[in-house]
Design a protein around this motif. Structure first.
Motif, PDB file in Angstrom:
ATOM      1  N   HIS A 178       0.936  -1.182   0.048  1.00 21.23           N
ATOM      2  CA  HIS A 178      -0.099   0.007  -0.145  1.00 21.23           C
ATOM      3  C   HIS A 178       0.946   1.422  -0.031  1.00 21.23           C
ATOM      4  O   HIS A 178       0.456   2.263  -0.474  1.00 21.23           O
ATOM      5  CB  HIS A 178      -0.821   0.014   1.119  1.00 21.23           C
ATOM      6  N   SER A 179       1.878   1.076   0.717  1.00 19.68           N
ATOM      7  CA  SER A 179       3.165   2.346   0.645  1.00 19.68           C
ATOM      8  C   SER A 179       3.617   2.541  -0.670  1.00 19.68           C
ATOM      9  O   SER A 179       3.607   3.725  -1.219  1.00 19.68           O
ATOM     10  CB  SER A 179       3.996   2.292   1.619  1.00 19.68           C
ATOM     11  N   ALA A 180       3.641   1.597  -1.524  1.00 18.81           N
ATOM     12  CA  ALA A 180       4.204   1.602  -2.847  1.00 18.81           C
ATOM     13  C   ALA A 180       3.455   2.124  -3.674  1.00 18.81           C
ATOM     14  O   ALA A 180       3.459   2.890  -4.566  1.00 18.81           O
ATOM     15  CB  ALA A 180       4.927  -0.028  -3.218  1.00 18.81           C
ATOM     16  N   ALA A 181       2.006   1.579  -3.530  1.00 18.35           N
ATOM     17  CA  ALA A 181       0.903   1.978  -4.172  1.00 18.35           C
ATOM     18  C   ALA A 181       0.704   3.596  -4.068  1.00 18.35           C
ATOM     19  O   ALA A 181       0.200   4.286  -4.971  1.00 18.35           O
ATOM     20  CB  ALA A 181      -0.197   1.265  -4.105  1.00 18.35           C
ATOM     21  N   GLU A 182       1.022   4.128  -2.818  1.00 21.12           N
ATOM     22  CA  GLU A 182       0.639   5.474  -2.613  1.00 21.12           C
ATOM     23  C   GLU A 182       1.377   6.328  -3.636  1.00 21.12           C
ATOM     24  O   GLU A 182       1.093   7.559  -3.940  1.00 21.12           O
ATOM     25  CB  GLU A 182       1.058   5.881  -1.178  1.00 21.12           C
ATOM     26  N   ARG A 183       2.564   5.811  -3.944  1.00 27.48           N
ATOM     27  CA  ARG A 183       3.585   6.310  -4.936  1.00 27.48           C
ATOM     28  C   ARG A 183       3.359   6.285  -6.553  1.00 27.48           C
ATOM     29  O   ARG A 183       2.769   6.931  -7.284  1.00 27.48           O
ATOM     30  CB  ARG A 183       4.984   6.205  -4.592  1.00 27.48           C
ATOM     31  N   MET A 184       3.258   5.191  -6.612  1.00 25.26           N
ATOM     32  CA  MET A 184       3.132   4.601  -8.156  1.00 25.26           C
ATOM     33  C   MET A 184       1.737   5.003  -8.597  1.00 25.26           C
ATOM     34  O   MET A 184       1.586   5.158 -10.019  1.00 25.26           O
ATOM     35  CB  MET A 184       3.370   3.107  -8.128  1.00 25.26           C
ATOM     36  N   ALA A 185       0.422   4.552  -7.809  1.00 21.44           N
ATOM     37  CA  ALA A 185      -0.754   4.474  -8.348  1.00 21.44           C
ATOM     38  C   ALA A 185      -0.965   5.881  -8.731  1.00 21.44           C
ATOM     39  O   ALA A 185      -1.863   6.233  -9.986  1.00 21.44           O
ATOM     40  CB  ALA A 185      -1.691   4.295  -7.260  1.00 21.44           C
ATOM     41  N   GLN A 186      -0.259   7.278  -8.483  1.00 22.38           N
ATOM     42  CA  GLN A 186      -0.456   8.390  -8.863  1.00 22.38           C
ATOM     43  C   GLN A 186       0.180   8.572 -10.469  1.00 22.38           C
ATOM     44  O   GLN A 186      -0.703   9.478 -11.301  1.00 22.38           O
ATOM     45  CB  GLN A 186       0.491   9.413  -8.236  1.00 22.38           C
ATOM     46  N   LEU A 187       0.858   7.867 -10.860  1.00 23.59           N
ATOM     47  CA  LEU A 187       1.327   7.714 -12.035  1.00 23.59           C
ATOM     48  C   LEU A 187       0.447   7.047 -13.113  1.00 23.59           C
ATOM     49  O   LEU A 187       0.765   7.192 -14.520  1.00 23.59           O
ATOM     50  CB  LEU A 187       2.947   7.445 -12.222  1.00 23.59           C
ATOM     51  N   SER A 188      -0.355   6.267 -12.792  1.00 24.47           N
ATOM     52  CA  SER A 188      -1.199   5.466 -13.691  1.00 24.47           C
ATOM     53  C   SER A 188      -0.331   4.354 -14.715  1.00 24.47           C
ATOM     54  O   SER A 188      -0.144   4.756 -15.865  1.00 24.47           O
ATOM     55  CB  SER A 188      -2.296   6.271 -14.512  1.00 24.47           C
ATOM     56  N   PRO A 189       0.710   3.994 -14.151  1.00 24.52           N
ATOM     57  CA  PRO A 189       1.895   3.214 -15.021  1.00 24.52           C
ATOM     58  C   PRO A 189       1.130   2.110 -16.015  1.00 24.52           C
ATOM     59  O   PRO A 189       0.091   1.568 -15.685  1.00 24.52           O
ATOM     60  CB  PRO A 189       2.514   2.737 -13.899  1.00 24.52           C
ATOM     61  N   THR A 190       1.983   2.011 -16.771  1.00 25.22           N
ATOM     62  CA  THR A 190       1.523   1.043 -17.854  1.00 25.22           C
ATOM     63  C   THR A 190       2.225  -0.326 -17.516  1.00 25.22           C
ATOM     64  O   THR A 190       1.439  -1.318 -17.886  1.00 25.22           O
ATOM     65  CB  THR A 190       2.176   1.440 -19.466  1.00 25.22           C
ATOM     66  N   VAL A 191       3.455  -0.356 -17.148  1.00 27.90           N
ATOM     67  CA  VAL A 191       3.958  -1.445 -16.797  1.00 27.90           C
ATOM     68  C   VAL A 191       4.777  -1.614 -15.328  1.00 27.90           C
ATOM     69  O   VAL A 191       5.094  -0.498 -14.994  1.00 27.90           O
ATOM     70  CB  VAL A 191       5.321  -1.641 -17.878  1.00 27.90           C
ATOM     71  N   LEU A 192       4.538  -2.646 -14.762  1.00 32.92           N
ATOM     72  CA  LEU A 192       5.231  -2.997 -13.446  1.00 32.92           C
ATOM     73  C   LEU A 192       6.352  -3.872 -13.785  1.00 32.92           C
ATOM     74  O   LEU A 192       6.076  -4.995 -14.266  1.00 32.92           O
ATOM     75  CB  LEU A 192       4.194  -3.308 -12.343  1.00 32.92           C
ATOM     76  N   ILE A 193       7.486  -3.579 -13.044  1.00 33.79           N
ATOM     77  CA  ILE A 193       8.601  -4.528 -12.977  1.00 33.79           C
ATOM     78  C   ILE A 193       8.962  -5.025 -11.564  1.00 33.79           C
ATOM     79  O   ILE A 193       9.267  -3.817 -10.813  1.00 33.79           O
ATOM     80  CB  ILE A 193       9.943  -3.962 -13.818  1.00 33.79           C
ATOM     81  N   ALA A 194       8.819  -6.191 -11.377  1.00 36.40           N
ATOM     82  CA  ALA A 194       8.779  -6.443  -9.810  1.00 36.40           C
ATOM     83  C   ALA A 194       9.507  -7.868  -9.597  1.00 36.40           C
ATOM     84  O   ALA A 194       9.653  -8.604 -10.124  1.00 36.40           O
ATOM     85  CB  ALA A 194       7.108  -6.732  -9.591  1.00 36.40           C
ATOM     86  N   GLY A 195      10.257  -7.638  -8.521  1.00 39.16           N
ATOM     87  CA  GLY A 195      10.944  -8.658  -8.180  1.00 39.16           C
ATOM     88  C   GLY A 195      10.356  -9.583  -7.058  1.00 39.16           C
ATOM     89  O   GLY A 195       9.006  -9.452  -7.068  1.00 39.16           O
TER      90      GLY A 195
END
Length: 644
Positions: A178-195
């Motif tokens: 949820h903390s990562a989403a607080e940042r990333m969701a603002q950007l409406s990303p197309t692709v997520l690269i995840a470990g």
């Protein structure tokens, strides 16, 4: 002379900054009678910002796909217009230096494991990943976000995004979803690269469930590329291996100078993290100057800055590739044993924090210099005692260069340089291109030796293009320009000494104002650095509704239980090393202290909470490294106040 490091004249003559000054003089761009005189070079750099940054572009051979009409079309803040009409690509510059067989990136794990990637492999992998992203529909302006540990794949993915003109943003895999989403969701990303996992403190942390949760929190996300990190497999329709097998792009996209390169986020401790947008051209020029001239970074250097993907220093270290250096990534808990890593890898430029040096001092280490020629320090104020320990236990000839700037400009405002002396407890000088002044609250420059607000009076190309989701620019204006119209207020309580060095006294919004006298929290931390019994501390000045003032000092002892006389020893030391005015009203001993996820002290939020604010209204717990420690601190403070 005691308490000062002086540069070696032969090294000064061989430095790139002197070659730059010589080139300026010979070409007639600047009148510099003494090319080794840093102060004269700095004065020229801020007198005509357009000429300076144009010279930087030419000296470092910036490759324009379309030449700019001029360097600085609008000399104003906010709203400066840099290199209008100019087009380039940051990714191409990032990948052009370095011999093919040379190691570009070395990754060291907490368990001692190592892997590396050559410059040839970095170029081919970045081109392939860019090709894969393009096949997924990613183009200029699309957002690609990463949820990764400190890893080679993150460097490759960032370079690939830069080639395409996609906008990069990331958080570390240690962030809650949820903390990562607080940042990333603002950007409406197309692709997520995840470990999939990471190791820290001797433990393997499986983050595959967190990745799945994060995906559900990113509306509009179309694709996820999974990277098996920490030895944990994470199969999906798009894996890192399939990305590396894609047809490579032939080169970078030609982009305007101010095309967005990445979004860096504020700490988010006092509210929703703000996204700071920086451009291809501005970042390129700043990262040619800050490591290229101030750190003198070269293609034969091994460059290791301890950082995480959550901090702008990750971005700054990756920019070491611009200079053909080998960059070292470390994934794990920072301990004084990192000195062994520095020695084993032949690190020549090592970046760390004051806290790391203080921990090394408390541990009684004497690591020696090995191959080091420069140690850079940032993140908080460097106490004078750390300089003395460094000279005695690491090297008297290696420069210990303290600097300060920030995520705001992904660069530096004040720093050392190869041709500046270093005085204990002071930063050598304003950085090139940074028109640094110290102003009073009334908006006037103060005399040397007087504390005041750190301001920047001329634009810099790496200043934010804008904040994300701030269409009118109001948030940007309110953050930097509301206090002094047309002038950048950085928020640091600062002093310029009579010899022109700089002392950062702490955040100006956390300034201690006791009995009408402004005190810097850094002076208290500096005094405590001489006490091995204290491993961490936090001091705040709390204005009370009845007109009173409360100055509590929270300390973490190095051993538990602490000595009975610890509080009295602390008071005595602060009175001796700072002044009686700095002695706290209460010394509150706690087992741990909370910080931001980049290790900074939470002075402002704690102050507001102790003034009676609801903790959840002033601090985002997801942005704190240890929320339980925050609760303990608040409870201890309230209990102490209730007993007074």
């Amino acid at each position: 002379m005691t308490g000062v490091w002086l540069p070696d004249p032969a090294s000064v003559q061989a430095s790139r900054i002197v070659r730059f000054a010589t080139w300026l003089s010979v070409s007639g761009r600047a009148s510099l009678p003494d090319v080794t005189d840093y102060r004269a070079l700095h004065a020229w750099s801020v007198a005509d910002p357009g000429a300076f940054w144009a010279a930087v572009a030419e000296f470092f051979d910036v490759e324009w796909s379309a030449p700019p009409r001029e360097a600085l079309a609008a000399r104003q803040m906010p709203g400066a217009v840099w290199f209008p009409g100019g087009e380039l690509n940051f990714g191409e510059h990032l990948l052009r230096a370095g011999d093919s067989a040379q190691a570009a990136v070395v990754l060291v794990g907490e368990d001692g494991s190592r892997s590396s990637l050559s410059y040839a492999s970095l170029r081919s992998q970045a081109a392939a990943v860019a090709g894969h992203l393009r096949s997924l529909g990613v183009g200029p302006g699309d957002r690609v976000v990463a949820y990764l540990p400190n890893c080679v794949e993150g460097v490759v993915a960032f370079a690939a995004c830069a080639l395409l003109g996609a906008v990069w943003a990331q958080t570390g895999l240690d962030y809650a979803a949820h903390s990562a989403a607080e940042r990333m969701a603002q950007l409406s990303p197309t692709v997520l690269i995840a470990g999939s996992g990471y190791r820290f403190g001797g433990q393997l942390h499986d983050r595959r469930d967190a990745v799945d949760e994060l995906r559900s929190l990113l509306p509009g996300l179309r694709h996820t590329i999974t990277v098996s990190t920490g030895g944990l497999p994470h199969p999906s329709s798009h894996t890192w291996e399939s990305a590396l097998a894609a047809s490579p792009v032939p080169g970078g996209v030609s982009l305007p100078f101010d095309h967005p390169l990445w979004v860096l986020f504020t700490s988010g401790t006092t509210g929703k993290p703000k996204g700071i947008v920086h451009g291809h051209g501005g970042v390129l020029l700043e990262q040619l100057v800050s490591p290229g001239l101030h750190l003198d970074l070269r293609d034969d250097d091994v460059f290791f800055w301890f950082t995480t993907p959550n901090w702008m220093m990750w971005n700054a270290q990756v920019c070491g590739l611009l200079h053909g250096a080998t960059i070292v990534l470390y994934d794990g808990r920072p301990t004084p044993s990192l000195w062994s890593l520095v020695a084993d890898l032949g690190v020549t430029v090592f970046g760390t924090s004051p806290g790391f040096l203080e921990a090394s001092q408390r541990a009684g280490l004497s690591p020696g210099a090995s191959a080091l020629r420069l140690v850079g320090v940032t993140g908080s104020v460097l106490p004078a005692s750390a300089n003395a320990w460094f000279r005695e236990n690491v090297s008297a000839s290696v420069q210990l260069g303290s600097m300060s700037g920030g995520t705001d400009i992904v660069g530096i405002f004040v720093a050392s340089a190869p041709n500046t002396p270093v005085y204990d407890g002071e930063i050598s000088a304003p950085a090139l291109g940074a028109a640094v002044e110290v102003w009073s609250a009334a908006g006037h420059p103060v005399p040397p030796g007087t504390p005041g607000e750190l301001v920047i009076t001329e634009p810099m190309p790496s200043m934010p293009l804008r904040f994300w989701d701030d269409p009118t620019g109001q948030k940007l204006h309110d953050t930097y320009f509301a206090t002094f119209p047309g002038v950048w207020r950085h928020g640091d309580l600062t002093m310029i000494t009579p010899r022109g060095t700089v002392v950062i006294l702490g955040r100006s919004d956390a300034t201690i104002n006791r009995h009408g006298v402004r005190l810097g929290s850094a002076e208290i931390y500096d005094a405590l650095a001489a006490l091995p019994l204290v491993s961490d501390a936090l001091v705040v000045g709390v204005e009370e509704p009845d007109g009173g003032y409360w100055l509590p000092l929270f300390v973490v002892p190095t051993a538990w239980p602490p000595p009975d006389d610890l509080a009295s020893s602390i008071r005595r030391l602060i009175a001796e090393r700072a002044s009686p005015r700095h002695v706290p009203d209460d010394v509150i001993i706690v087992p741990e202290l909370p910080h931001t996820r980049t290790g900074k002290r939470l002075e402002v939020p704690v102050k507001r909470i102790l003034q009676g604010a609801d903790p959840d209204s002033v601090i985002n717990r997801g942005a704190v490294d240890n929320a339980e420690a925050l609760d303990t601190l608040i409870s201890a403070a309230r209990a102490r106040r209730g007993s007074r």
